[in-house]
Design an enzyme around this catalytic site. Structure first.
Site, PDB file in Angstrom:
ATOM      1  N   SER A 195       0.858  -1.184   0.000  1.00 22.31           N
ATOM      2  CA  SER A 195       0.000   0.000   0.000  1.00 22.31           C
ATOM      3  C   SER A 195       0.895   1.235   0.000  1.00 22.31           C
ATOM      4  O   SER A 195       2.063   1.167   0.413  1.00 22.31           O
ATOM      5  CB  SER A 195      -0.890   0.003   1.254  1.00 22.31           C
ATOM      6  OG  SER A 195      -1.535   1.257   1.414  1.00 22.31           O
ATOM      7  N   TYR A 217      -2.488  -0.679  10.617  1.00 18.64           N
ATOM      8  CA  TYR A 217      -2.378  -1.040   9.194  1.00 18.64           C
ATOM      9  C   TYR A 217      -1.052  -0.538   8.630  1.00 18.64           C
ATOM     10  O   TYR A 217      -0.348  -1.286   7.938  1.00 18.64           O
ATOM     11  CB  TYR A 217      -3.553  -0.424   8.443  1.00 18.64           C
ATOM     12  CG  TYR A 217      -3.561  -0.718   6.958  1.00 18.64           C
ATOM     13  CD1 TYR A 217      -3.863  -1.991   6.488  1.00 18.64           C
ATOM     14  CD2 TYR A 217      -3.297   0.284   6.027  1.00 18.64           C
ATOM     15  CE1 TYR A 217      -3.896  -2.269   5.129  1.00 18.64           C
ATOM     16  CE2 TYR A 217      -3.322   0.021   4.661  1.00 18.64           C
ATOM     17  CZ  TYR A 217      -3.621  -1.254   4.220  1.00 18.64           C
ATOM     18  OH  TYR A 217      -3.643  -1.513   2.869  1.00 18.64           O
ATOM     19  N   SER A 265     -12.962  -0.666  -3.848  1.00 18.94           N
ATOM     20  CA  SER A 265     -13.102  -1.997  -3.254  1.00 18.94           C
ATOM     21  C   SER A 265     -13.842  -1.841  -1.932  1.00 18.94           C
ATOM     22  O   SER A 265     -14.260  -0.743  -1.554  1.00 18.94           O
ATOM     23  CB  SER A 265     -11.730  -2.641  -3.017  1.00 18.94           C
ATOM     24  OG  SER A 265     -11.047  -1.979  -1.968  1.00 18.94           O
ATOM     25  N   LYS A 314       2.073  -2.801   7.036  1.00 20.75           N
ATOM     26  CA  LYS A 314       2.522  -2.598   5.664  1.00 20.75           C
ATOM     27  C   LYS A 314       3.976  -2.123   5.610  1.00 20.75           C
ATOM     28  O   LYS A 314       4.729  -2.499   4.700  1.00 20.75           O
ATOM     29  CB  LYS A 314       1.604  -1.600   4.958  1.00 20.75           C
ATOM     30  CG  LYS A 314       0.189  -2.120   4.726  1.00 20.75           C
ATOM     31  CD  LYS A 314       0.178  -3.380   3.855  1.00 20.75           C
ATOM     32  CE  LYS A 314      -1.212  -3.852   3.516  1.00 20.75           C
ATOM     33  NZ  LYS A 314      -1.229  -5.042   2.630  1.00 20.75           N
TER      34      LYS A 314
END
Length: 371
Positions: free
Chosen positions: A190, A203, A239, A207
């Site tokens: 990402s 998150y 998404s 990542k």
């Protein structure tokens, strides 16, 4: 020709080259190396045919679109995710719209957090197809919560799924690739594996950890030039990743649909991924502006990037506390609109015709609509 005239011509040539690069950047939806590969590089239709490709997170989002596009290239597919019914649905659509046959698609349910099952899953793929040419690590989950309000279990879950699960599966597949001295390990990371943003501390951490691991692994595998390690770093893509994001508790997710108009179409993101896979690019950035602009600032002008992040971060947190969608602050979009004005002015002066990419204007109008 006098020296003075020659210097003026050289200066003019340098200025024109700079303007061309600026125009390319304003119109870009990926880093310039990736877009050069799209223009002049190898085609996925030539390079990926007849390969065995294992895709995790194949039941939705980027993973789902990836297998749809791969199904038109004449590959053998392994589809993995936790939801078996969704995998079967994806398989049926691949058979309906692609060129593959039943024997070319292997549905293999897999839970990345169940690391004890990864060795058996790898053996099942090898038994089915005899080899693994490409492993696409795509499974993962995001987060939307303030760090101080988030239970430690959320950080643990994100690291187990996004980082340790991916590393575990990679370590199971890697000996096979080393034995064959070839293969590709493609990890969907990402932009938040490069930069950082508030409300995504767990998150971002997972990542960043992935990027560090695979960058180190690439160096350790230098004696195997046939094994390619590739980090794919997309920005916002259409998404359900936000809808499925964890919140302050591991049992709670965001659970609501978010506006997608400012995000890149999944099909375009996946096409650029395939370009990267075909050209063995080590790391690619895939995003529309203004998100691509931000990552370039972080890479090449970190002091400015920190200043801008602090400004935008405060607004993002304020919106979150007020129950609003957390999208880029309007100030950043104003900067981008200035770039578009500059593009138009330069294009006119150079008497060349340039148009915005389809959906680019909709992206600007859609995000500005929140403010």
């Amino acid at each position: 020709m006098s020296w003075e005239l020659l210097l003026w011509l050289l200066a003019l040539g340098a200025l024109l080259a700079l303007l061309v690069q600026l125009l390319r950047f304003v119109r870009a939806d990926g880093d310039l190396t990736l877009l050069w590969a799209e223009w002049q590089g190898r085609r996925p239709e030539w390079e990926l045919t007849d390969m065995v490709i294992w895709v995790t997170g194949a039941s939705s989002g980027i993973g789902e679109e990836l297998v749809y596009q791969l199904s038109k290239l004449g590959v053998s597919l392994v589809l993995s995710a936790r939801r078996v019914q969704e995998l079967e649905r994806v398989k049926r659509r691949c058979l309906e719209n692609g060129i593959l046959k039943e024997k070319d698609i292997f549905v293999l349910p897999l839970d990345l957090t169940d690391r004890s099952s990864h060795e058996a899953a790898t053996k099942a793929v090898l038994q089915e197809f005899g080899k693994i040419d490409i492993l696409v690590n795509n499974g993962g989950q995001s987060q939307r919560s303030l760090c101080v309000d988030t239970n430690l279990d959320v950080f643990k879950e994100l690291m187990e799924l996004n980082y340790l699960g991916t590393v575990s599966l990679t370590m199971c597949v890697l000996p096979h690739m080393i034995e064959r001295k070839q293969g590709k390990i493609v990890t969907v990371n990402s932009l938040l594996g490069i930069i950082s943003a508030p409300l995504s501390s767990g998150y971002c951490a997972s990542k960043h950890a992935l990027r560090g691991f695979f960058n180190c692994l690439r160096v350790e595998l230098a004696e195997y030039p046939g094994i390619v390690i590739s980090n794919i770093c997309p920005g916002p893509v259409q998404s359900n990743i936000v809808k499925n994001s964890l919140t302050e508790e591991v049992t709670k997710s965001v659970g609501i649909d978010t506006v997608q108009s400012h995000k890149m179409a999944t099909s375009r993101c996946v096409r650029l991924m395939l370009i990267s896979m075909a050209n063995d690019l080590k790391e690619v950035w895939i995003a529309d502006h203004p998100f691509l602009l931000v990552v370039y600032l972080w890479q090449y002008m970190p002091t400015w990037a920190w200043w801008l992040t602090n400004i935008l971060g405060k607004k993002r947190i304020e919106n979150f506390k007020n129950g609003l969608n957390c999208v880029p602050h309007a100030d950043l979009l104003v900067y981008y609109k200035l770039l578009l004005v500059l593009e138009k002015e330069v294009s006119t002066r150079m008497q060349i015709s340039l148009t915005l990419k389809p959906g680019r204007q909709n992206m600007i109008e859609g995000v500005l609509a929140f403010f």
